[in-house]
Design a protein around this motif. Structure first.
Motif, PDB file in Angstrom:
ATOM      1  N   UNK A  63       0.826  -1.216   0.000  1.00  0.00           N
ATOM      2  CA  UNK A  63       0.000   0.000   0.000  1.00  0.00           C
ATOM      3  C   UNK A  63       0.855   1.258   0.000  1.00  0.00           C
ATOM      4  N   UNK A  64       2.007   1.176   0.636  1.00  0.00           N
ATOM      5  CA  UNK A  64       2.932   2.312   0.674  1.00  0.00           C
ATOM      6  C   UNK A  64       3.570   2.504  -0.704  1.00  0.00           C
ATOM      7  N   UNK A  65       4.081   1.404  -1.287  1.00  0.00           N
ATOM      8  CA  UNK A  65       4.797   1.488  -2.562  1.00  0.00           C
ATOM      9  C   UNK A  65       4.857   0.075  -3.144  1.00  0.00           C
ATOM     10  N   UNK A  66       3.965  -0.192  -4.116  1.00  0.00           N
ATOM     11  CA  UNK A  66       3.817  -1.569  -4.623  1.00  0.00           C
ATOM     12  C   UNK A  66       5.094  -2.078  -5.286  1.00  0.00           C
ATOM     13  N   UNK A  67       5.753  -1.228  -6.071  1.00  0.00           N
ATOM     14  CA  UNK A  67       6.949  -1.678  -6.785  1.00  0.00           C
ATOM     15  C   UNK A  67       8.082  -1.973  -5.801  1.00  0.00           C
ATOM     16  N   UNK A  68       8.239  -1.081  -4.828  1.00  0.00           N
ATOM     17  CA  UNK A  68       9.290  -1.285  -3.817  1.00  0.00           C
ATOM     18  C   UNK A  68       8.995  -2.525  -2.975  1.00  0.00           C
ATOM     19  N   UNK A  69       7.723  -2.757  -2.676  1.00  0.00           N
ATOM     20  CA  UNK A  69       7.341  -3.952  -1.909  1.00  0.00           C
ATOM     21  C   UNK A  69       7.760  -5.212  -2.665  1.00  0.00           C
ATOM     22  N   UNK A  70       7.523  -5.238  -3.972  1.00  0.00           N
ATOM     23  CA  UNK A  70       7.918  -6.405  -4.788  1.00  0.00           C
ATOM     24  C   UNK A  70       9.428  -6.583  -4.778  1.00  0.00           C
ATOM     25  N   UNK A  71      10.128  -5.468  -4.942  1.00  0.00           N
ATOM     26  CA  UNK A  71      11.597  -5.525  -4.977  1.00  0.00           C
ATOM     27  C   UNK A  71      12.138  -6.065  -3.649  1.00  0.00           C
TER      28      UNK A  71
END
Ligand code: 173
Length: 323
Positions: free
Chosen positions: A307-315
């Motif tokens: 929810x904060x940052x989807x791309x960063x969460x995946x990384x």
């Protein structure tokens, strides 16, 4: 930060060097811990400070100013960001205002050594530098899970009707399981238990006895979940002003303390024995209940980071988790 030119170095410089020659300068960093000095989550930082002060004479020293009485825990992130403090011992849950995706750190299933090897450390360091103006120097707490501690028993992973003290670590999981949440600093847990305003609290496997909470705690819920992160953060302007030898000394100390994360496996056992001696009983969820407990922890934890940052969460997920 204080800079001390040693007398010999100064004399040498004065007699043999040109006016602009470099000489050994010892730098003293002001350190503050988010946790009370002498308690579990300051122990590694204090050991690191002693190691630096013993081996870093003439290079870098740390003046350990204090714990939560020096800077309130939830304000320590801002203090090291602005340079009021040079080096902080702090957990990401106490500075989510600055690095919101830092919530991913306690979702790690591998070690800081693995993260340094697979490049994850650089991502974590980068977001700390960009968002908080700090160098991410070291991570302690590996091999230490979190637990729910209670004053009354439960028999399923349903927390409806319970008021639980949290930090961002447990918020997504406990709220999904129905709890009413109250956020407090560690220093407020004892009185909240004593006056009955909470029915329990989230906390790691270690440290329950430090502040006397065992007197007010009846149950620990197993299994534990997640992995503690207590990090050493250096103000980035201070870090950039250090010379190579000073930075190398601090990084050597970081590797030295991180190697000791392995000892948490044995320390957990000792703590569980001490909790049992203090009368804390264990409620264990196994089978489907255990599966619900752990799956909710993971799913809700990562959903909150996404929810904060989807791309960063995946990384981060790809380099912090092993499944
Ligand atoms: O429960 C807490 O205060 C918390 O989030 C935490 C994180 C790391 C170590 C100890 C406590």
């Amino acid at each position: 930060m204080k800079i001390k030119t040693t007398l010999t170095a100064a004399l040498l410089a004065a007699t043999t060097c040109a006016a602009n020659a470099a000489w050994a300068e010892e730098v003293t960093l002001r350190g503050v811990s988010a946790f009370a000095l002498g308690t579990t989550f300051s122990r590694d930082f204090e050991a690191f400070v002693n190691w630096i002060n013993d081996t870093g004479e003439g290079i870098v020293q740390i003046d350990l100013i204090g714990g939560p009485e020096a800077v309130p825990p939830f304000e320590l992130g801002n203090a090291v960001q602005s340079g009021v403090v040079d080096i902080a011992n702090n957990t990401s849950a106490f500075y989510t205002n600055l690095v919101p995706a830092g919530d991913a750190l306690h979702l790690a299933q591998n070690s800081i050594q693995d993260q340094r090897a697979n490049g994850c450390f650089e991502v974590v360091d980068r977001i700390h530098q960009d968002q908080m103006n700090v160098k991410f120097l070291a991570r302690t707490g590996d091999n230490m899970p979190f637990h729910l501690y209670l004053t009354k028993p439960i028999d399923t992973p349903d927390l409806t009707g319970l008021t639980i003290r949290t930090t961002p670590v447990y918020r997504a999981m406990f709220s999904k399981l129905g709890a009413t949440l109250v956020r407090t600093a560690p220093g407020e847990v004892y009185s909240a238990l004593e006056n009955g305003s909470i029915d329990g609290y989230g906390w790691p496997s270690q440290g329950v006895l430090d502040l006397g909470w065992h007197e007010q705690t009846k149950y620990r819920v197993d299994p534990g979940f997640y992995q503690v992160d207590v990090n050493f953060l250096v103000n980035l302007d201070v870090w950039n002003d250090l010379d190579d030898a000073q930075r190398a000394k601090l990084e050597e100390g970081a590797a030295w303390i991180e190697a000791q994360n392995a000892e948490n496996i044995a320390r957990n056992e000792a703590e569980f024995a001490a909790q049992a001696d203090a009368g804390i009983e264990t409620i264990t969820f196994d089978g489907d209940a255990g599966q619900t407990w752990l799956a909710t922890a993971q799913a809700e934890g990562w959903a909150a980071v996404a929810e904060v940052d989807a791309a960063l969460a995946e990384e981060l997920k790809s380099c912090l988790t092993t499944d």
